[in-house]
Write a protein that holds these residues in place. Structure first.
Motif, PDB file in Angstrom:
ATOM      1  N   LYS A  24     -14.943  25.149   4.485  1.00 16.83           N
ATOM      2  CA  LYS A  24     -16.255  25.730   4.747  1.00 16.83           C
ATOM      3  C   LYS A  24     -17.389  24.803   4.340  1.00 16.83           C
ATOM      4  N   GLU A  25     -17.209  24.093   3.246  1.00 15.11           N
ATOM      5  CA  GLU A  25     -18.271  23.209   2.781  1.00 15.11           C
ATOM      6  C   GLU A  25     -17.672  21.844   2.464  1.00 15.11           C
ATOM      7  N   MET A  26     -18.471  20.810   2.671  1.00 13.33           N
ATOM      8  CA  MET A  26     -17.985  19.459   2.442  1.00 13.33           C
ATOM      9  C   MET A  26     -19.151  18.593   1.998  1.00 13.33           C
ATOM     10  N   THR A  27     -18.980  17.894   0.890  1.00 12.03           N
ATOM     11  CA  THR A  27     -20.014  17.012   0.380  1.00 12.03           C
ATOM     12  C   THR A  27     -20.000  15.688   1.145  1.00 12.03           C
ATOM     13  N   VAL A  28     -21.030  14.899   0.900  1.00 11.82           N
ATOM     14  CA  VAL A  28     -21.103  13.597   1.555  1.00 11.82           C
ATOM     15  C   VAL A  28     -19.939  12.720   1.119  1.00 11.82           C
ATOM     16  N   THR A  29     -19.589  12.769  -0.174  1.00 13.75           N
ATOM     17  CA  THR A  29     -18.458  11.982  -0.671  1.00 13.75           C
ATOM     18  C   THR A  29     -17.175  12.389   0.020  1.00 13.75           C
ATOM     19  N   CYS A  30     -16.996  13.689   0.137  1.00 10.84           N
ATOM     20  CA  CYS A  30     -15.792  14.193   0.808  1.00 10.84           C
ATOM     21  C   CYS A  30     -15.782  13.776   2.280  1.00 10.84           C
ATOM     22  N   GLU A  31     -16.948  13.768   2.904  1.00 12.01           N
ATOM     23  CA  GLU A  31     -17.024  13.371   4.307  1.00 12.01           C
ATOM     24  C   GLU A  31     -16.605  11.920   4.494  1.00 12.01           C
ATOM     25  N   HIS A  32     -17.000  11.070   3.549  1.00 12.43           N
ATOM     26  CA  HIS A  32     -16.589   9.671   3.625  1.00 12.43           C
ATOM     27  C   HIS A  32     -15.072   9.539   3.463  1.00 12.43           C
ATOM     28  N   GLU A  33     -14.493  10.356   2.598  1.00 11.72           N
ATOM     29  CA  GLU A  33     -13.041  10.339   2.448  1.00 11.72           C
ATOM     30  C   GLU A  33     -12.362  10.763   3.743  1.00 11.72           C
ATOM     31  N   VAL A  34     -12.919  11.780   4.392  1.00  9.53           N
ATOM     32  CA  VAL A  34     -12.340  12.265   5.646  1.00  9.53           C
ATOM     33  C   VAL A  34     -12.344  11.164   6.696  1.00  9.53           C
ATOM     34  N   VAL A  35     -13.486  10.486   6.861  1.00  7.28           N
ATOM     35  CA  VAL A  35     -13.585   9.408   7.846  1.00  7.28           C
ATOM     36  C   VAL A  35     -12.586   8.305   7.525  1.00  7.28           C
ATOM     37  N   LEU A  36     -12.498   7.941   6.251  1.00 11.14           N
ATOM     38  CA  LEU A  36     -11.574   6.874   5.846  1.00 11.14           C
ATOM     39  C   LEU A  36     -10.145   7.242   6.184  1.00 11.14           C
ATOM     40  N   TRP A  37      -9.740   8.460   5.859  1.00 13.17           N
ATOM     41  CA  TRP A  37      -8.334   8.840   6.027  1.00 13.17           C
ATOM     42  C   TRP A  37      -7.980   9.065   7.495  1.00 13.17           C
ATOM     43  N   LEU A  38      -8.894   9.629   8.238  1.00 10.88           N
ATOM     44  CA  LEU A  38      -8.621   9.795   9.666  1.00 10.88           C
ATOM     45  C   LEU A  38      -8.512   8.446  10.356  1.00 10.88           C
ATOM     46  N   GLN A  39      -9.422   7.528  10.007  1.00 13.95           N
ATOM     47  CA  GLN A  39      -9.365   6.219  10.644  1.00 13.95           C
ATOM     48  C   GLN A  39      -8.113   5.458  10.221  1.00 13.95           C
ATOM     49  N   GLN A  40      -7.704   5.588   8.975  1.00 16.84           N
ATOM     50  CA  GLN A  40      -6.486   4.904   8.534  1.00 16.84           C
ATOM     51  C   GLN A  40      -5.269   5.422   9.293  1.00 16.84           C
ATOM     52  N   GLY A  41      -5.251   6.708   9.579  1.00 20.43           N
ATOM     53  CA  GLY A  41      -4.150   7.239  10.361  1.00 20.43           C
ATOM     54  C   GLY A  41      -4.135   6.676  11.766  1.00 20.43           C
ATOM     55  N   LEU A  42      -5.308   6.605  12.386  1.00 20.95           N
ATOM     56  CA  LEU A  42      -5.404   6.069  13.737  1.00 20.95           C
ATOM     57  C   LEU A  42      -5.080   4.573  13.754  1.00 20.95           C
ATOM     58  N   GLU A  43      -5.551   3.854  12.745  1.00 22.13           N
ATOM     59  CA  GLU A  43      -5.266   2.423  12.674  1.00 22.13           C
ATOM     60  C   GLU A  43      -3.789   2.157  12.435  1.00 22.13           C
ATOM     61  N   ASN A  44      -3.122   3.068  11.738  1.00 20.34           N
ATOM     62  CA  ASN A  44      -1.686   2.895  11.547  1.00 20.34           C
ATOM     63  C   ASN A  44      -0.941   2.928  12.868  1.00 20.34           C
ATOM     64  N   ILE A  45      -1.387   3.822  13.767  1.00 26.69           N
ATOM     65  CA  ILE A  45      -0.796   3.871  15.106  1.00 26.69           C
ATOM     66  C   ILE A  45      -1.099   2.577  15.852  1.00 26.69           C
ATOM     67  N   MET A  46      -2.339   2.090  15.719  1.00 23.79           N
ATOM     68  CA  MET A  46      -2.712   0.843  16.379  1.00 23.79           C
ATOM     69  C   MET A  46      -1.848  -0.310  15.894  1.00 23.79           C
ATOM     70  N   ALA A  47      -1.608  -0.353  14.584  1.00 19.81           N
ATOM     71  CA  ALA A  47      -0.797  -1.434  14.033  1.00 19.81           C
ATOM     72  C   ALA A  47       0.628  -1.370  14.560  1.00 19.81           C
ATOM     73  N   GLN A  48       1.146  -0.160  14.759  1.00 18.64           N
ATOM     74  CA  GLN A  48       2.505  -0.022  15.279  1.00 18.64           C
ATOM     75  C   GLN A  48       2.619  -0.568  16.699  1.00 18.64           C
TER      76      GLN A  48
END
Length: 1027
Positions: free
Chosen positions: A492-516
């Motif tokens: 329901k609520e997300m701080t700016v710090t948490c939002e940065h974590e979300v972007v980092l982790w989602l992108q790392q997941g997508l980049e892992n597929i790219m690396a494969q």
């Protein structure tokens, strides 16, 4: 060997590549498949006589052959020793498609080489013969669309024989065009030819690393609070281990009591299942016990039996859960079913049809006529439930409630409903993951899979607890990071710090597929248990997470190493719609659609995702600065409407809304484009049919007439100049112009200097609004379906309800008032507004932040638009005829336009069918005359659409007892040949009752292509007492 002989003794291609079929001196055509990073090949022809001469593409065979991105034809010419004879061998070398979307250095190349369906670079480009304007498609995508409907996706004209035209020269030019590295966002500035990007990406030093830093997790607040300290995450999941009835029915592997042996048998059956999975176009026929589903069921049986022997082994419960999850994809993607279910299938189809009929009857009872959206059907059912309860008929109300629940589950978009269905394989898999976690709560793998399905079920809080537990146990696992980010996104609520974590982790997941994709060529041999689960880009849940990442990147600026929204959207589109024979991990996204032999829930989820990405990219393109993009925008608008029309998604309101929104965008960019106005008219007509009894429906119908009129009158004129009068009368257009003026005034008005803000004031975006449970935030997801010219009253397509999501900067900028479709100017009737031509639902803003608006009116800076002429087409006339036919006082005008359509496009069935339906009420013979004008092909070439017309002629003549009519005999014969004698039984009985034996003999002889004097037919006629 003779001196005049010209043939090879052997033909090979460089190490690692094989020829199909195997070489034979008398076989002259071969194919070869290479990896996408293979830029060249060397061909080695060998001759039995050293005196023979060979050449490869008119050069020495020692020279490498440079490959195009798609297909390259290699010609090997061998000349006899005496020079008298030659022989040509051909190798068609096909490269795998590049797994990611490429960005060309020149925007003109990006426009020219973009496939309108995938929005990625063309792959094996083809065009449609004699199609105007000429549109180039990627071969796999156009093949997919034409399997569903044999029409041109853009013009809707039927496709003839030999419609596909290979664009080899364009493939060559595109392969040499300069492109940017996939990892330019990470700092790579190198440019290369498109044909070389795969080889470059494999060795690029900016390629994402598969090794993640655990500090990115261990330094987070929640990790220090719950994992690093003595506290533990409080898991709210309340679960008791038990053996359920459906599980007991699986425990039938007799004679096996050794768990290791049972596991080995289960793994072997699963490998056989993967090996036997069908591809699109395969015959779905298997010998008893040889179906892929038989193997998958055996794997489940052996795991379940192993659980019976060792009930507290968590790994056994987990493996059974994975097998059950695969069962869901086997049935939904491939349409596999057990032979014992064959008899039940007809019953199931009858039950399905019966429920639909009951729902439609209830809708008519409550005043919902015409083609109904899912939302209107649910509304009618709810009204019926309330009425029955007020009348004290609780039993009937409970039954209608079951219809309501059944329809609600069918309308699911993201698969959340099936995870809550106790009879669904996904729900059973969830239970087994729960069993595994209850036995071993310290397994990151069990918590990951459980959290993933809980997230899909919509219980994001509970899912987050299990995913964070898994992340605490395995901080460097990219899949856990991705799904944890997705779960955080739904809080329901997300701080700016948490939002940065979300972007980092989602992108790392997508980049892992790219690396494969660029890791190794041996990924083909990797056996993944699950082709549609946690780490597969054909999993709609994973892909929606990618959309969420793109939405976040659109809203805010993050680190320099983050992707652009366009990169994510393009990658996403490419990976969900690539349709080819990829059997490698680099084509996981493509397999989601390409392997959906069955048009079930999985395919619809992937299509939703594809449409969402298309719309987001359209919005982003409109907001880009620069001239010359109008044709590009119009092309994308047309592509979205084509995808909507040809999708397997059922009717829903959201499709209608997006259709109208996209068409309005296209018209705003080029107001004098006849095709864009026609598509807008089709969208408005669909809205009218969904609101036929309401004031909004009448307004939409009037607007549709105006749009079709404008489209017809602009034919032959340039696409530049002032907007047509019929467009300026429409309320949505006026609303947009008013909003533009208001924004301009507001922009020019100086604002007072703001006071100095406190350093503790919350920054914009500190708290992010949540959408109603949809994982893909920040993306406009209203979608719509155009009306293909098919049958009477099939113009309206219904729409599925989807939450209205927060709009990002990549969103669109169409501004309308809340009355949606709006009323046409004045209160005049449709008839008055539609003199013969010369021959909204409420919308929210598409974004949170101000953006540039669509420019309307003249496009003086676009030479392409300035020189483009509007082509003449039957489609707006057919649309106008349908709109006029909706009201009694304008049906004569409708007949006029139907006649125009028949004259312009005599092969279009719908004009005959709909015109005949109008005439049938007053003049049955006139309807027969219309049907008889259809240019039927020879009976052996007739389709089911042709048979519909012949059947209607027979039906009308038999109903009016016109047995001597000259059209009765030929149409009885034609209809019987296509549909079979069973379709004529009632007519044959009626003719027998009228003693029309002479006609019956001629019908039977014609259907069997025999003379009436044929000996076998004479015996049959005597048996029937016809002679």
């Amino acid at each position: 060997m003779s001196a005049n002989a010209a043939q090879l003794s052997d033909l090979t291609i460089q190490t690692g590549h094989e020829l199909y079929p195997d070489f034979s001196p008398t076989t002259y055509d071969y194919s070869c498949y290479v990896h996408f990073d293979c830029c060249e090949v060397r061909v080695y022809p060998q001759t039995p006589d050293k005196s023979m001469q060979t050449a490869v593409n008119d050069a020495s065979f020692s020279e490498p052959v440079m490959l195009n991105v798609g297909e390259t034809v290699v010609i090997i010419k061998v000349t006899s020793a005496d020079g008298a004879n030659t022989q040509v061998y051909t190798i068609n070398v096909t490269r795998e498609p590049v797994p990611l979307a490429v960005m060309f250095c020149d925007v003109r190349d990006q426009m020219e080489y973009e496939c309108p369906i995938s929005l990625s670079a063309l792959y094996k480009p083809v065009s449609i013969h004699q199609s105007e304007p000429k549109i180039i498609f990627s071969a796999p995508y156009i093949d997919m669309l034409t399997r569903r409907s044999k029409v041109d996706p853009f013009t809707e004209r039927p496709l003839g024989e030999g419609w596909k035209v290979l664009e080899s020269e364009l493939d060559r030019r595109m392969s040499n065009a300069p492109v940017k590295c996939f990892f330019s966002y990470r700092g790579c500035r190198k440019q290369m030819r498109y044909a070389e990007i795969g080889a470059h990406a494999k060795d690029c030093r900016y390629k994402p690393s598969s090794d993640l830093d655990s500090v990115e997790v261990t330094e987070t607040n929640w990790y220090r609070k719950y994992v690093a300290s003595s506290s533990n995450l409080e898991i709210m999941t309340d679960h008791t281990l038990e053996i359920r009835n459906w599980e007991k029915r699986l425990q039938t592997a007799f004679g096996e009591h050794d768990v290791d042996s049972l596991i080995a048998h289960a793994e072997e059956h699963f490998k056989l299942y993967k090996k036997r999975l069908p591809n699109p176009g395969d015959m779905m026929q298997y010998d008893p016990g040889q179906s892929p589903l038989d193997d998958l069921e055996q794997a489940a049986i052996h795991y379940a039996t192993a659980i019976k022997v060792k009930p507290h082994d968590a790994e056994l419960h987990f493996r059974l859960g994975q097998t059950l999850e695969e069962h869901y994809y086997a049935t939904e993607m491939y349409g596999l079913k057990k032979e014992t279910q064959e008899d039940d299938q007809d019953l199931g189809q009858a039950k399905y049809a019966g429920r639909q009929e009951e729902i439609l009857a209830i809708c008519r009872l409550h005043g919902f006529p015409g083609t109904l959206t899912t939302e209107n059907q649910l509304k009618a059912l709810d009204m019926e439930i309330q009425d029955l309860k007020q009348q004290g008929q609780s039993a009937k109300a409970d039954y209608v409630q079951t219809l309501f629940l059944w329809l609600s589950k069918k309308a699911g978009k993201d698969g959340s409903s099936v995870v809550s269905d106790e009879k669904c394989w996904l729900f059973r898999a969830l239970l087994k993951y729960l069993d595994a976690c209850s036995l071993n709560a310290d397994s990151w793998e069990y918590n990951l899979h459980l959290g993933r399905l809980l997230l899909l079920q919509g219980t994001s809080n509970e899912a987050l607890q299990h995913l964070q537990t898994a992340l605490g146990l395995q901080p460097c696992q990219p899949a856990i990071r991705f799904y944890t980010g997705l779960a955080l996104l739904q809080q329901k609520e997300m701080t700016v710090t948490c939002e940065h974590e979300v972007v980092l982790w989602l992108q790392q997941g997508l980049e892992n597929i790219m690396a494969q994709f660029f890791a190794s060529h041996y990924y083909k041999e990797r056996e993944q248990l699950d082709t549609g689960h946690d780490w597969s880009v054909m999993n709609a849940q994973f892909l929606r997470g990618c959309l969420s990442l793109a939405a976040l990147l659109s809203k805010n600026s993050f680190s320099d190493l983050t992707m652009s929204p366009e990169q994510v959207y393009h990658m996403y589109v490419t990976q969900t719609n690539t349709l080819n024979l990829c059997n490698t991990i680099s084509g996981l996204a493509a397999q989601g659609i390409s392997r959906c032999v069955n048009q079930g829930e999985v395919l619809q989820q992937l299509e939703w995702v594809l449409l969402d990405a298309h719309f987001a990219l359209l919005q982003g393109l409109i907001q880009q600065e620069g001239d010359g993009k109008q044709p590009w925008i119009v092309k994308r608008c047309q592509a979205i409407t084509a995808l909507i029309r040809l999708s397997s998604i059922g009717p829903c309101r959201e499709l209608l809304d997006l259709q109208e929104k996209v068409c309005q965008m296209g018209v705003l960019v080029v107001p004098r484009c006849s095709r864009a106005l026609c598509l807008l008219g089709l969208a408005q007509l669909a809205q009218s049919d969904s609101h036929s009894a309401a004031e909004r429906g009448q307004a939409a119908l009037a607007n549709a007439c105006l749009s079709f009129q404008a489209s017809i009158e602009l034919e032959g004129s340039h696409q530049t100049g002032e907007p047509p009068e019929q467009l300026t009368k429409q309320t949505w257009w006026k609303d947009h112009l008013d909003a533009e003026k208001d924004k301009k005034v507001k922009h020019e008005t100086p604002e007072p200097k703001p006071a100095v803000e406190s350093s503790e004031a919350p920054a914009d975006g500190k708290k992010l609004a949540r959408s109603r449970g949809a994982p893909a935030r920040g993306i406009a997801t209203s979608i719509a379906k155009t009306s293909a010219p098919t049958r009477v009253n099939r113009t309206a397509t219904a729409a599925k309800h989807m939450p209205q999501l927060a709009r990002s900067r990549a969103g669109g900028h169409l501004v309308t008032k809340s009355d949606g479709a709006g009323k046409a100017a004045g209160n005049s009737s449709i008839k008055a507004q539609t003199s013969p031509c010369k021959s909204r639902q409420q919308q929210s803003p598409l974004q949170d932040k101000p953006t540039s608006e669509v420019k309307v009116g003249k496009q003086d800076n676009d030479s392409t638009v300035l020189t483009a002429l509007n082509e003449k087409s039957y489609v707006p006339r057919l649309g106008l005829a349908r709109a006029l036919a909706r009201t009694t006082d304008s049906q004569k005008q409708a007949c006029h336009f139907y006649q125009e359509v028949i004259d312009m496009a005599p092969e279009v069935h719908d004009a005959y069918i709909e015109l005949a339906s109008l005439l049938l009420k007053d003049d049955a013979l006139a309807a027969v005359d219309v049907y008889s004008r259809f240019p039927l092909k020879p009976v052996c070439e007739q389709t089911f659409d042709d048979a519909f017309i012949t059947g209607e002629i027979v039906h009308i003549l038999m109903k009016h007892e016109l047995y001597e009519h000259p059209q009765l005999l030929p149409n009885l014969v034609a209809h019987g040949k296509v549909m079979g004698l069973g379709c004529l039984e009632k007519y044959i009985g009626a003719l027998e009752g009228r003693l029309m034996t002479n006609l019956l003999r001629r019908v039977y002889a014609g259907i069997h292509d025999k003379s009436e004097d044929d000996e076998e037919l004479q015996d049959f006629f005597r048996f029937k007492c016809w002679i």
